[in-house]
Design an enzyme around this catalytic site. Structure first.
Site, PDB file in Angstrom:
ATOM      1  CE  LYS A 192      25.421   6.131  56.714  1.00 58.82           C
ATOM      2  NZ  LYS A 192      25.611   4.569  57.319  1.00 58.82           N
ATOM      3  NE  ARG A 267      28.815   5.710  62.394  1.00 61.35           N
ATOM      4  CZ  ARG A 267      29.289   5.867  61.007  1.00 61.35           C
ATOM      5  NH1 ARG A 267      29.960   6.818  60.290  1.00 61.35           N
ATOM      6  NH2 ARG A 267      29.297   4.564  60.519  1.00 61.35           N
ATOM      7  NE  ARG A 306      31.020  -1.797  52.797  1.00 59.14           N
ATOM      8  CZ  ARG A 306      30.258  -0.858  53.355  1.00 59.14           C
ATOM      9  NH1 ARG A 306      29.381  -0.130  52.749  1.00 59.14           N
ATOM     10  NH2 ARG A 306      30.537  -0.553  54.663  1.00 59.14           N
ATOM     11  NE  ARG A 312      34.749  -0.199  55.668  1.00 62.96           N
ATOM     12  CZ  ARG A 312      33.646   0.586  56.007  1.00 62.96           C
ATOM     13  NH1 ARG A 312      33.135   1.210  54.891  1.00 62.96           N
ATOM     14  NH2 ARG A 312      33.343   0.762  57.147  1.00 62.96           N
ATOM     15  NE  ARG A 324      30.959  -0.895  60.964  1.00 61.80           N
ATOM     16  CZ  ARG A 324      30.968  -1.405  59.634  1.00 61.80           C
ATOM     17  NH1 ARG A 324      31.478  -2.673  59.386  1.00 61.80           N
ATOM     18  NH2 ARG A 324      30.721  -0.841  58.495  1.00 61.80           N
TER      19      ARG A 324
HETATM   20  P1  AMP Z   1      31.660   4.222  58.086  1.00 57.91           P
HETATM   21  O1  AMP Z   1      32.499   4.032  56.489  1.00 57.91           O
HETATM   22  O2  AMP Z   1      30.624   5.151  57.880  1.00 57.91           O
HETATM   23  O3  AMP Z   1      30.945   2.746  58.189  1.00 57.91           O
HETATM   24  O4  AMP Z   1      32.602   4.246  59.237  1.00 57.91           O
HETATM   25  C1  AMP Z   1      33.598   3.541  59.331  1.00 57.91           C
HETATM   26  C2  AMP Z   1      34.013   3.492  60.658  1.00 57.91           C
HETATM   27  O5  AMP Z   1      34.500   4.971  60.999  1.00 57.91           O
HETATM   28  C3  AMP Z   1      33.079   3.759  61.939  1.00 57.91           C
HETATM   29  O6  AMP Z   1      32.869   2.422  62.055  1.00 57.91           O
HETATM   30  C4  AMP Z   1      33.768   4.363  62.835  1.00 57.91           C
HETATM   31  O7  AMP Z   1      34.862   3.773  63.775  1.00 57.91           O
HETATM   32  C5  AMP Z   1      34.413   5.676  62.292  1.00 57.91           C
HETATM   33  N1  AMP Z   1      33.421   6.794  62.197  1.00 57.91           N
HETATM   34  C6  AMP Z   1      32.938   7.098  60.891  1.00 57.91           C
HETATM   35  N2  AMP Z   1      32.202   8.381  60.896  1.00 57.91           N
HETATM   36  C7  AMP Z   1      32.216   8.477  62.354  1.00 57.91           C
HETATM   37  C8  AMP Z   1      31.526   9.475  63.214  1.00 57.91           C
HETATM   38  N3  AMP Z   1      30.886  10.405  62.889  1.00 57.91           N
HETATM   39  N4  AMP Z   1      31.954   9.517  64.612  1.00 57.91           N
HETATM   40  C9  AMP Z   1      32.583   8.425  65.156  1.00 57.91           C
HETATM   41  N5  AMP Z   1      33.368   7.635  64.248  1.00 57.91           N
HETATM   42  C10 AMP Z   1      32.988   7.386  63.082  1.00 57.91           C
END
Ligand code: AMP
Length: 368
Positions: A192, A267, A306, A312, A324
């Site tokens: 994404k 989400r 990654r 991360r 996740r």
């Molecule tokens: P990402 O970079 O999109 O993989 O997001 C990393 C982490 O941020 C996720 O595993 C969640 O802990 C938090 N996070 C990101 N977007 C959301 C969302 N829309 N709702 C809740 N938690 C989020």
């Protein structure tokens, strides 16, 4: 529809509606100040038309003066407020009533209150023709309001877009109909972020990644970052309320965007509903939700790879990654049905070269 500079605007308030709001403010103030001679201080440039009609509607003796501040450049509030014209002489002991065309975040107001706090006025009141209560976060009470309006960018009746539109007798609002707002959907590691980076350039869109915003806040040690960190470290979702408020603030920062790519948001069902309601209140909508599909095993391998360079911690541990995915399956996957019901769900194969995948996404976007 009218065009000012590079943007289109559509009618929002008719002249009668505006003048009724002006009269309402004038009558309320007249009732409170009939026994004294107040000074009305108009805030230039935007309030000149309001001040003029207001004074014509004000039935008792009064004085008038102006100050000039500036906080807008283009469509975004830059946060810089300068005083260009000083407060009027001989106001000590008098009642001052500020006449503002519009109060939104309250930044200009804060500056005005500060300016007048150094004087010995008898009373200091604030009147505004238009009030965006949704975005106002100032601490001062607004004493007189002509009408509350939603947080859309408006022009006309003294208000401008890059200096055009002040002479219009009616108020217009920006036309959002030709915006494109996309939700990029898919499991962690589906690509994404990578695709959003390409698409935002290709279609001139603003990319909002909630994960990136959280990580930025964690890095900078903000309260939001501290709150989100414990969830993110475990691979859990951050609570909806926190995420939704943050997302709204990111959208508000970009009133001139030609459209948005929402990456990692929504989400949960509650987030999807909040997004629809929020966009609706701004005369905007999600045009399409596009899912990038890939098998879990491929995604796990991608994320671990990654994790070696991204730093991360949630990418470095298969247990957290699987958590996740569980969060995704339980809370995010049901959104497919939500968007299908609205006829907005599309899915593309997320396996292949970056370029190939961009082409698959572009096909969907161009068919909208
Ligand atoms: P990402 O970079 O999109 O993989 O997001 C990393 C982490 O941020 C996720 O595993 C969640 O802990 C938090 N996070 C990101 N977007 C959301 C969302 N829309 N709702 C809740 N938690 C989020």
């Amino acid at each position: 529809m009218i065009k000012l500079n590079d943007k289109y605007f559509k009618p929002f308030l008719r002249e009668e509606q505006i003048l009724a709001a002006v009269e309402k403010v004038a009558n309320e103030i007249a009732r409170d100040y009939k026994d004294e001679v107040p000074i009305f201080v108009g805030v230039l440039n935007g309030a000149f038309m309001f001040v003029s009609d207001f004074l014509k509607a004000y039935p008792h003796p009064c004085q008038v003066s102006f100050v000039r501040l500036s906080s807008y450049q283009g469509l975004t509030s830059t946060g810089i407020v300068e005083t260009l014209l000083d407060i009027p002489q001989e106001i000590d002991g008098k009642s001052v009533i500020i006449l503002e065309d519009v109060v939104d975040t309250g930044r200009t107001l804060k500056q005005l209150v500060h300016l007048f706090s150094q004087t010995n006025v008898k009373e200091f009141k604030i009147a505004t023709l238009f009030y965006k209560s949704e975005v106002y976060n100032g601490e001062y009470a607004i004493d007189y309001v002509g009408m509350e309006i939603p947080d859309n960018f408006i022009v006309g009746y003294g208000l401008d877009y890059n200096e055009l539109g002040r002479n219009l007798r009616e108020v217009y609002q920006i036309n959002q109909a030709d915006m494109i707002n996309l939700v990029l959907f898919g499991k962690p590691g589906a690509g994404k972020g990578t695709q959003a980076g390409v698409l935002k350039e290709k279609y001139n869109l603003k990319h909002i990644s909630t994960g990136d915003v959280f990580r930025y806040n964690i890095k900078n040690g903000t309260n939001l970052g501290k709150l989100a960190k414990s969830y993110i470290d475990k691979g859990d979702l951050v609570p909806d309320e926190v995420t939704v408020d943050m997302l709204k603030a990111e959208v508000e920062k970009n009133p001139d965007a030609a459209g948005f790519i929402f990456d990692g948001f929504p989400r949960t069902a509650a987030q999807a509903e909040a997004l629809d309601n929020f966009l609706d209140s701004k005369d905007m909508k999600v045009n399409a939700t596009i899912a990038l599909e890939a098998d879990d095993d491929i995604l796990v391998a991608r994320l671990l790879e990654r994790g070696k360079s991204s730093g991360r911690s949630d990418d470095q541990d298969e247990g957290k990654i699987r958590n996740r995915f569980d969060e995704y399956n339980q809370k995010t996957a049901p959104l497919k049905a939500y968007y299908e019901k609205q006829g907005k769900f599309h899915s593309v194969n997320g396996i292949g070269e970056i370029k190939e995948i961009t082409e698959r996404l572009s096909k969907v976007i161009e068919a909208l």
